[in-house]
Structure formats: structure tokens, C-alpha cells
Design a protein around this motif. Structure first.
Motif, PDB file in Angstrom:
ATOM      1  N   GLN A  43      -9.902  69.916 -30.939  1.00 55.50           N
ATOM      2  CA  GLN A  43     -10.677  70.077 -29.802  1.00 55.50           C
ATOM      3  C   GLN A  43      -9.790  70.410 -28.477  1.00 55.50           C
ATOM      4  OE1 GLN A  43     -13.866  70.956 -29.740  1.00 55.50           O
ATOM      5  NE2 GLN A  43     -13.778  70.642 -31.791  1.00 55.50           N
ATOM      6  N   ILE A  44      -8.316  70.083 -28.608  1.00 56.32           N
ATOM      7  CA  ILE A  44      -7.572  70.036 -27.485  1.00 56.32           C
ATOM      8  C   ILE A  44      -7.551  71.182 -26.663  1.00 56.32           C
ATOM      9  CG2 ILE A  44      -5.178  69.639 -26.752  1.00 56.32           C
ATOM     10  CD1 ILE A  44      -5.007  67.315 -28.748  1.00 56.32           C
ATOM     11  N   PRO A  45      -7.171  72.273 -27.417  1.00 58.52           N
ATOM     12  CA  PRO A  45      -7.242  73.783 -26.662  1.00 58.52           C
ATOM     13  C   PRO A  45      -8.688  73.979 -26.123  1.00 58.52           C
ATOM     14  CG  PRO A  45      -6.436  73.972 -28.848  1.00 58.52           C
ATOM     15  CD  PRO A  45      -6.950  72.554 -29.010  1.00 58.52           C
ATOM     16  N   LEU A  46      -9.676  73.608 -26.600  1.00 61.30           N
ATOM     17  CA  LEU A  46     -11.027  73.829 -25.999  1.00 61.30           C
ATOM     18  C   LEU A  46     -11.366  73.020 -24.754  1.00 61.30           C
ATOM     19  CD1 LEU A  46     -12.628  74.355 -29.198  1.00 61.30           C
ATOM     20  CD2 LEU A  46     -11.750  76.210 -27.835  1.00 61.30           C
ATOM     21  N   ARG A  47     -10.669  71.964 -24.475  1.00 61.27           N
ATOM     22  CA  ARG A  47     -10.973  71.009 -23.444  1.00 61.27           C
ATOM     23  C   ARG A  47     -10.917  71.818 -22.008  1.00 61.27           C
ATOM     24  NH1 ARG A  47      -7.702  65.662 -25.461  1.00 61.27           N
ATOM     25  NH2 ARG A  47      -8.774  65.482 -27.505  1.00 61.27           N
ATOM     26  N   ASP A  48     -11.636  71.240 -21.188  1.00 58.10           N
ATOM     27  CA  ASP A  48     -11.671  71.868 -19.859  1.00 58.10           C
ATOM     28  C   ASP A  48     -10.559  70.905 -19.046  1.00 58.10           C
ATOM     29  OD1 ASP A  48     -12.141  73.155 -17.312  1.00 58.10           O
ATOM     30  OD2 ASP A  48     -14.087  72.147 -17.077  1.00 58.10           O
ATOM     31  N   THR A  49      -9.642  71.620 -18.470  1.00 54.43           N
ATOM     32  CA  THR A  49      -8.457  70.719 -17.907  1.00 54.43           C
ATOM     33  C   THR A  49      -8.816  70.264 -16.413  1.00 54.43           C
ATOM     34  OG1 THR A  49      -7.279  72.859 -17.425  1.00 54.43           O
ATOM     35  CG2 THR A  49      -6.884  71.678 -19.438  1.00 54.43           C
ATOM     36  N   GLU A  50      -9.840  70.609 -15.816  1.00 54.20           N
ATOM     37  CA  GLU A  50     -10.129  70.343 -14.318  1.00 54.20           C
ATOM     38  C   GLU A  50     -10.687  69.089 -14.343  1.00 54.20           C
ATOM     39  OE1 GLU A  50     -12.693  73.334 -12.800  1.00 54.20           O
ATOM     40  OE2 GLU A  50     -11.580  75.008 -13.722  1.00 54.20           O
TER      41      GLU A  50
END
Length: 50
Positions: A43-50
Motif C-alpha cells: 500500500q505504500i505507493p498508494l498512500r496520501d503523502t499530505e
């Protein structure tokens, strides 16, 4: 034992070593205890980084 026989022996040992190593990595990776870690890593690439 000449150099050609020694080379043949090392080539065979190298193939066996890589087969054992690859099999060990596959067994380690597909253990049921690793599933949760891989699910979170997936799920790391799909996480929202904001």
C-alpha cells in the motif's frame, strides 16, 4: 585434476548454490508470517503523502 575438470566442478557447484539460495528466498518470502508485512508494503505507493 586439470583446470577444465576444476572449472566444470565449480560451475556445477555454482548452479546448485544459486538453486538452494533461490529456493530459500522463495520459502522465506511466502511464509504466512510475512503476509501482513507485505500487505502494508504493497500500500505504500498508494498512500496520501499530505
Amino acid at each position: 585434476m586439470d583446470i577444465h575438470e576444476f572449472h566444470s566442478l565449480l560451475t556445477t557447484a555454482w548452479v546448485i548454490w544459486f538453486f538452494v539460495l533461490f529456493t530459500g528466498i522463495v520459502v522465506w518470502a511466502f511464509r504466512p508470517s510475512r503476509r501482513e508485512r507485505f500487505e502494508t508494503a504493497r500500500q505504500i505507493p498508494l498512500r496520501d503523502t499530505e
